[in-house]
Every structure is written in C-alpha cells, then in structure tokens.
Design a protein around this motif. Sequence first.
Motif, PDB file in Angstrom:
ATOM      1  N   ARG A 439       0.833  -1.222   0.000  1.00 28.87           N
ATOM      2  CA  ARG A 439       0.000   0.000   0.000  1.00 28.87           C
ATOM      3  C   ARG A 439       0.856   1.255   0.000  1.00 28.87           C
ATOM      4  NH1 ARG A 439      -4.309  -1.717   4.435  1.00 28.87           N
ATOM      5  NH2 ARG A 439      -5.727  -2.908   3.091  1.00 28.87           N
ATOM      6  N   SER A 440       2.044   1.162   0.572  1.00 27.81           N
ATOM      7  CA  SER A 440       2.879   2.359   0.711  1.00 27.81           C
ATOM      8  C   SER A 440       3.280   2.949  -0.640  1.00 27.81           C
ATOM      9  CB  SER A 440       4.135   2.040   1.528  1.00 27.81           C
ATOM     10  OG  SER A 440       5.052   1.305   0.746  1.00 27.81           O
ATOM     11  N   VAL A 441       3.277   2.104  -1.706  1.00 24.75           N
ATOM     12  CA  VAL A 441       3.685   2.634  -3.017  1.00 24.75           C
ATOM     13  C   VAL A 441       2.478   3.030  -3.865  1.00 24.75           C
ATOM     14  CG1 VAL A 441       5.872   1.396  -3.058  1.00 24.75           C
ATOM     15  CG2 VAL A 441       3.855   0.301  -4.041  1.00 24.75           C
ATOM     16  N   GLU A 442       1.273   2.818  -3.313  1.00 22.80           N
ATOM     17  CA  GLU A 442       0.078   3.233  -4.051  1.00 22.80           C
ATOM     18  C   GLU A 442      -0.132   4.732  -3.847  1.00 22.80           C
ATOM     19  OE1 GLU A 442      -3.101   0.787  -2.595  1.00 22.80           O
ATOM     20  OE2 GLU A 442      -2.211  -1.059  -3.416  1.00 22.80           O
ATOM     21  N   ASP A 443      -1.084   5.284  -4.590  1.00 18.03           N
ATOM     22  CA  ASP A 443      -1.388   6.697  -4.487  1.00 18.03           C
ATOM     23  C   ASP A 443      -1.612   7.104  -3.030  1.00 18.03           C
ATOM     24  OD1 ASP A 443      -1.636   9.059  -5.789  1.00 18.03           O
ATOM     25  OD2 ASP A 443      -3.820   8.925  -5.974  1.00 18.03           O
ATOM     26  N   LYS A 444      -0.934   8.147  -2.569  1.00 20.04           N
ATOM     27  CA  LYS A 444      -1.014   8.674  -1.206  1.00 20.04           C
ATOM     28  C   LYS A 444      -0.371   7.772  -0.143  1.00 20.04           C
ATOM     29  CE  LYS A 444      -4.912  11.809  -1.876  1.00 20.04           C
ATOM     30  NZ  LYS A 444      -5.080  11.583  -3.323  1.00 20.04           N
ATOM     31  N   GLY A 445       0.230   6.655  -0.561  1.00 18.53           N
ATOM     32  CA  GLY A 445       0.965   5.810   0.397  1.00 18.53           C
ATOM     33  C   GLY A 445       2.264   6.492   0.810  1.00 18.53           C
ATOM     34  N   VAL A 446       2.838   6.086   1.971  1.00 15.79           N
ATOM     35  CA  VAL A 446       4.014   6.813   2.499  1.00 15.79           C
ATOM     36  C   VAL A 446       5.197   6.823   1.526  1.00 15.79           C
ATOM     37  CG1 VAL A 446       3.635   6.791   4.995  1.00 15.79           C
ATOM     38  CG2 VAL A 446       4.612   4.772   3.911  1.00 15.79           C
ATOM     39  N   SER A 447       5.466   5.684   0.871  1.00 15.46           N
ATOM     40  CA  SER A 447       6.624   5.670  -0.041  1.00 15.46           C
ATOM     41  C   SER A 447       6.340   6.464  -1.310  1.00 15.46           C
ATOM     42  CB  SER A 447       7.006   4.232  -0.395  1.00 15.46           C
ATOM     43  OG  SER A 447       7.601   3.612   0.721  1.00 15.46           O
ATOM     44  N   ARG A 448       5.079   6.417  -1.775  1.00 16.64           N
ATOM     45  CA  ARG A 448       4.712   7.199  -2.961  1.00 16.64           C
ATOM     46  C   ARG A 448       4.856   8.697  -2.671  1.00 16.64           C
ATOM     47  NH1 ARG A 448       1.127   7.003  -7.434  1.00 16.64           N
ATOM     48  NH2 ARG A 448       1.736   4.830  -7.625  1.00 16.64           N
ATOM     49  N   VAL A 449       4.434   9.107  -1.489  1.00 10.82           N
ATOM     50  CA  VAL A 449       4.545  10.526  -1.110  1.00 10.82           C
ATOM     51  C   VAL A 449       6.021  10.942  -1.082  1.00 10.82           C
ATOM     52  CG1 VAL A 449       4.228  12.136   0.832  1.00 10.82           C
ATOM     53  CG2 VAL A 449       2.350  10.610   0.137  1.00 10.82           C
ATOM     54  N   GLU A 450       6.872  10.072  -0.515  1.00 12.25           N
ATOM     55  CA  GLU A 450       8.321  10.367  -0.471  1.00 12.25           C
ATOM     56  C   GLU A 450       8.907  10.436  -1.888  1.00 12.25           C
ATOM     57  OE1 GLU A 450      10.933   9.706   2.547  1.00 12.25           O
ATOM     58  OE2 GLU A 450       9.277  10.802   3.423  1.00 12.25           O
ATOM     59  N   PHE A 451       8.470   9.491  -2.733  1.00 10.28           N
ATOM     60  CA  PHE A 451       9.003   9.450  -4.102  1.00 10.28           C
ATOM     61  C   PHE A 451       8.556  10.687  -4.878  1.00 10.28           C
ATOM     62  CE2 PHE A 451       9.159   7.545  -8.510  1.00 10.28           C
ATOM     63  CZ  PHE A 451      10.544   7.507  -8.574  1.00 10.28           C
ATOM     64  N   ASP A 452       7.283  11.063  -4.723  1.00 13.76           N
ATOM     65  CA  ASP A 452       6.783  12.286  -5.373  1.00 13.76           C
ATOM     66  C   ASP A 452       7.597  13.495  -4.917  1.00 13.76           C
ATOM     67  OD1 ASP A 452       4.850  10.813  -6.654  1.00 13.76           O
ATOM     68  OD2 ASP A 452       3.222  11.364  -5.289  1.00 13.76           O
ATOM     69  N   SER A 453       7.911  13.505  -3.619  1.00  9.75           N
ATOM     70  CA  SER A 453       8.677  14.628  -3.070  1.00  9.75           C
ATOM     71  C   SER A 453      10.086  14.654  -3.677  1.00  9.75           C
ATOM     72  CB  SER A 453       8.731  14.500  -1.544  1.00  9.75           C
ATOM     73  OG  SER A 453       9.958  14.951  -1.043  1.00  9.75           O
ATOM     74  N   PHE A 454      10.692  13.466  -3.859  1.00 11.33           N
ATOM     75  CA  PHE A 454      12.020  13.401  -4.467  1.00 11.33           C
ATOM     76  C   PHE A 454      11.952  13.877  -5.919  1.00 11.33           C
ATOM     77  CE2 PHE A 454      15.129  10.787  -6.962  1.00 11.33           C
ATOM     78  CZ  PHE A 454      16.273  11.459  -6.542  1.00 11.33           C
ATOM     79  N   ILE A 455      10.962  13.407  -6.674  1.00 13.04           N
ATOM     80  CA  ILE A 455      10.818  13.805  -8.094  1.00 13.04           C
ATOM     81  C   ILE A 455      10.593  15.321  -8.195  1.00 13.04           C
ATOM     82  CG2 ILE A 455       9.428  13.543 -10.192  1.00 13.04           C
ATOM     83  CD1 ILE A 455      11.218  11.113  -9.690  1.00 13.04           C
ATOM     84  N   SER A 456       9.741  15.861  -7.319  1.00 15.65           N
ATOM     85  CA  SER A 456       9.505  17.324  -7.337  1.00 15.65           C
ATOM     86  C   SER A 456      10.817  18.066  -7.047  1.00 15.65           C
ATOM     87  CB  SER A 456       8.511  17.751  -6.247  1.00 15.65           C
ATOM     88  OG  SER A 456       7.331  17.030  -6.396  1.00 15.65           O
ATOM     89  N   HIS A 457      11.586  17.518  -6.118  1.00 17.49           N
ATOM     90  CA  HIS A 457      12.840  18.175  -5.754  1.00 17.49           C
ATOM     91  C   HIS A 457      13.816  18.197  -6.942  1.00 17.49           C
ATOM     92  CE1 HIS A 457      16.223  19.470  -3.339  1.00 17.49           C
ATOM     93  NE2 HIS A 457      16.927  18.489  -3.881  1.00 17.49           N
ATOM     94  N   ILE A 458      13.966  17.057  -7.620  1.00 16.34           N
ATOM     95  CA  ILE A 458      14.974  17.035  -8.695  1.00 16.34           C
ATOM     96  C   ILE A 458      14.506  17.728  -9.965  1.00 16.34           C
ATOM     97  CG2 ILE A 458      16.155  14.960  -7.791  1.00 16.34           C
ATOM     98  CD1 ILE A 458      14.761  13.292  -9.927  1.00 16.34           C
ATOM     99  N   THR A 459      13.180  17.918 -10.115  1.00 13.26           N
ATOM    100  CA  THR A 459      12.686  18.593 -11.325  1.00 13.26           C
ATOM    101  C   THR A 459      12.301  20.048 -11.035  1.00 13.26           C
ATOM    102  OG1 THR A 459      10.466  17.757 -10.842  1.00 13.26           O
ATOM    103  CG2 THR A 459      11.795  16.460 -12.366  1.00 13.26           C
ATOM    104  N   ARG A 460      12.669  20.552  -9.840  1.00 15.24           N
ATOM    105  CA  ARG A 460      12.287  21.925  -9.460  1.00 15.24           C
ATOM    106  C   ARG A 460      12.836  22.925 -10.463  1.00 15.24           C
ATOM    107  NH1 ARG A 460      16.720  20.185  -7.062  1.00 15.24           N
ATOM    108  NH2 ARG A 460      18.459  21.641  -6.759  1.00 15.24           N
ATOM    109  N   ASP A 461      12.231  24.105 -10.512  1.00 17.35           N
ATOM    110  CA  ASP A 461      12.621  25.080 -11.529  1.00 17.35           C
ATOM    111  C   ASP A 461      13.878  25.861 -11.194  1.00 17.35           C
ATOM    112  OD1 ASP A 461      10.629  24.404 -13.217  1.00 17.35           O
ATOM    113  OD2 ASP A 461       9.180  25.810 -12.377  1.00 17.35           O
ATOM    114  N   THR A 462      14.131  26.031  -9.884  1.00 21.39           N
ATOM    115  CA  THR A 462      15.262  26.917  -9.552  1.00 21.39           C
ATOM    116  C   THR A 462      16.570  26.161  -9.519  1.00 21.39           C
ATOM    117  OG1 THR A 462      14.690  26.554  -7.260  1.00 21.39           O
ATOM    118  CG2 THR A 462      13.927  28.609  -8.269  1.00 21.39           C
TER     119      THR A 462
END
Length: 462
Positions: A439-462
């Motif tokens: 469940r952790s890798v499904e939508d809103k699961g803890v690992s998915r949230v962490e992974f989304d956060s990592f992807i947002s961090h590496i694709t950030r604009d600044t």
Amino acid sequence: MTHDGHVVAVMVPLAAQGHLNQLLHLSRLISARNIPVHYIGAATHNRQAKLRIHGWDPSELANLHFHDFIIPPIPSPPPNPKAETMFPAHLIPSFRTAAIHLRDPLTHLLRSLSSQTRRIIVIHDSLMASTVEDIESIPNAESYNFHSVSAFAMAIYDLEQEETKGKENSIIKDLNIPSLDGCFTPEFWEFVELQFGVPRKFSGNLYNTCKAIEEPYLEILQRINHETKHWAIGPFNPVELGPSNLNTHPCLEWLDQQQTNSVVYVSFGTTTALEDEQILEIAGGLERSGQKFIWVLRDADKGDVFDGEVRKSELPEGFEKRMKMEGRGLVVRDWAPQLAILSHGSTGGFVSHCGWNSCMETITMGVPVAAWPMHSDQPRNAVLMTEVLRVGLNIRDWAHRDKLVMATTIENALRKLMVSEEGQVMRKTAKELGVNVRRSVEDKGVSRVEFDSFISHITRDT
C-alpha cells in the motif's frame, strides 16, 4: 508530465548483484516519470544486471540507456568457502577496478550531458562515492547518495559511533545487537575508507526502504545527519507480478502444483559460498523436516559472473533424485526468479541470509523468514526481521557463526517456521506487513509521497 529533457538521471551502482539490481529497479521507477535514465557500468556488470532482473524487462523502456564503459579486465577469482569470514573478499578487486576506472568515462558522459540538459541527477551507490568525485566541476550536476542497506543497520552503526561519544540510546539497549565481528574483512574497510575518506557534499540520501517498516530508524538517521535531505522510497522491486512478466522457470510450474503456504524457499543470496559439510547438513535437515522445498544451491558470484567454471556443490548420494520422485523438493543450480517464487501462493517460508534485497522482497510478498545471516549487514537485518518486525525466527545465533549448523537444528527451525503455531503467527504478521508495504507505493501511500517529493525536488525550476 514531461520535462522536455530538462532533467536526466545517471545511475552509478556498485558492481555486486544486490547493488546492481536495486539501482536498476530504481531506474524503472524514475524513467516512469518521463525522466531519461543513464545506467553506467562495465559491460559485464550491465549484462548481469539486465539478465537477472525480475518482474519487468529493461529492454522495453525507451528512456533507459545503458552505458557499457570499457575498463581493464575485471578480476574474477573464485570464492573461498573455507575463508575465516564469510564476507565475499574475492569481490573486492572487482569493486576496486570498477570504482577507479569508471570515474573518467563517467565524468566524460556527465560533461556531454551537461550541455544538453538543465540538471543532471547522479544517483550513486554510497560505496561508489570516489567514482563521482569530479561532479563538483560540473555546475548543473547534483549527487544523491544511495544506501543499499537497511535504515536499521545504518542507524545502529551511527548510534554506536555516538555511544563512543557518551550518548546513550534506548532504541539499541533493548535489542540483542550482534557486534560487527566477522561481518567484514580488513580489505573491505580499506575500500570503504577510499569511498568516505574525502568528505563530500551530497544533495540527499535515498533508501530502498519504507516508513511502514523502518520509520524510527529513518528518524535517527535524519537527526544524526540533519544537513541533507532523506527520502525512503522503497520497495524498489515490483510489488505486483502479473503473469505476463513472470519468467517461465520450471520451479514455478512445480510451485503451481503445491498447496498454499506449503513450500519453504531456501537461498543464501549471491555472495555466500558454503562449505561442503554445511551443504550436507542442509540437505539432511530439509529431508528430515518433511517440508516441501525449493533450494537454490549456487556458489557465490565471481567478479565476472560470465567467467567460466563455477564449483558445483556435492549433495548426498541420490538426494536430488529421491526428492524429485517423492515430489518433495527441487534443487535449483541456476539463477532463480526469487521475486516470483516469494510472490507465489504456495511459498510459505524463506530460509534466508537476510541480505537487504531479500528482506525487502520477502516483506513485500508477506513471507516469514528463518534467518541465517552470513556477513555484512545481514546479522543486524536478522535482528530487524526477528526481534523488531517479528516476521521470522533465527536458525543460529551469530555468536556461533563458526560452528557447523547441524541437520537437526535446521529440521527444527523448518518445522517451527512452516507447521507450528508460532510459525502461523509469524506468517500472519508477515502477510499484514506485506499489505502495508504494498500500500505504501500506491497513491497517497508513504513511499509514494516520499518518491513524489524526491521527483519534485529534482525537477524543481530553480
């Protein structure tokens, strides 16, 4: 969501199976976010990683690129089953060769990517830190340290360093933590020193684990190393295996004919070479236990797994034939599809060395373990599995690691794991934990949230 080639990821794995495959699984997850991934290594190691991956096919991903760098021949001495420690010292020369000689071609690749992209994300095994040393000369590159071991093993190591500075910690106090004696060889510590000798700046730390199982230990790592970001984004391995992407290995057809939870899977990973006497005791224990089994009996990998002869271990006279005729069990001497075996409904237990890959895979698939650690982080992972998560039992105490484990001990452990009430409780706990981790890798699961956060961090604009 496309990034128009603005960001690319470059994977720099250590040349050992349990490391190659974690970063290859991570490559699949990152490339699924429309980020091109470049996976680098010597040709033989890239070939090994692709050949042995489970649950998906690397050749099907258009934005996953393999770079076979030309380096000097990989030293490939055979493993020594009689060595004083079980640590695969025979692999150190191949680690060294790859770590040193991949550095220049990697820097060359990064420079050529640098002009075409907005940002290069270099994800390197923590044991390949020296290989990415030149990254500081590339203005739009960032490096992320990937830890291939459990947060538990890392946190304990860090807490022990703190204890020497007089900080007591209750988390360790109540657990029976084995010492690191017998876990590594002096040559390995030298190799580690080579990687961590120069303090380097990383943009973050990545872990193949999940807050559902290791949150307290991830918090310790965050507290001790609070200057960098940490992301727990595991399990990296696929959590669902559809019939389409399973290998058609003969052992899976055999599993199809067995009853639910009736088969014990026995495998000691890719870095363990067992002595002949121990192999005979395992055979005896399996036979006497009366349990059905799949036993992967292979020697430890060499630096180059395609390099000719491999020792074929002797089994007791007529053992294989007898087991086959009685429909009791299979001995597999080639590469076995571990993820597919663990996810199969007939598999009810796993006799394991507790390497971190195997721990994550068995937790994901909800299968309890009989822990038999051999070296490295395995003795401490075994504590996590048995004492903390309570999804397993110990076959032998780490303190008695130099003694032969007798057939009767193995027989008793197998019966306890597979057919006792205690074993049933562990199986139920393992199944529940497996559900939480999937469940952790499904939508809103803890690992998915962490992974989304990592992807947002590496694709950030600044």
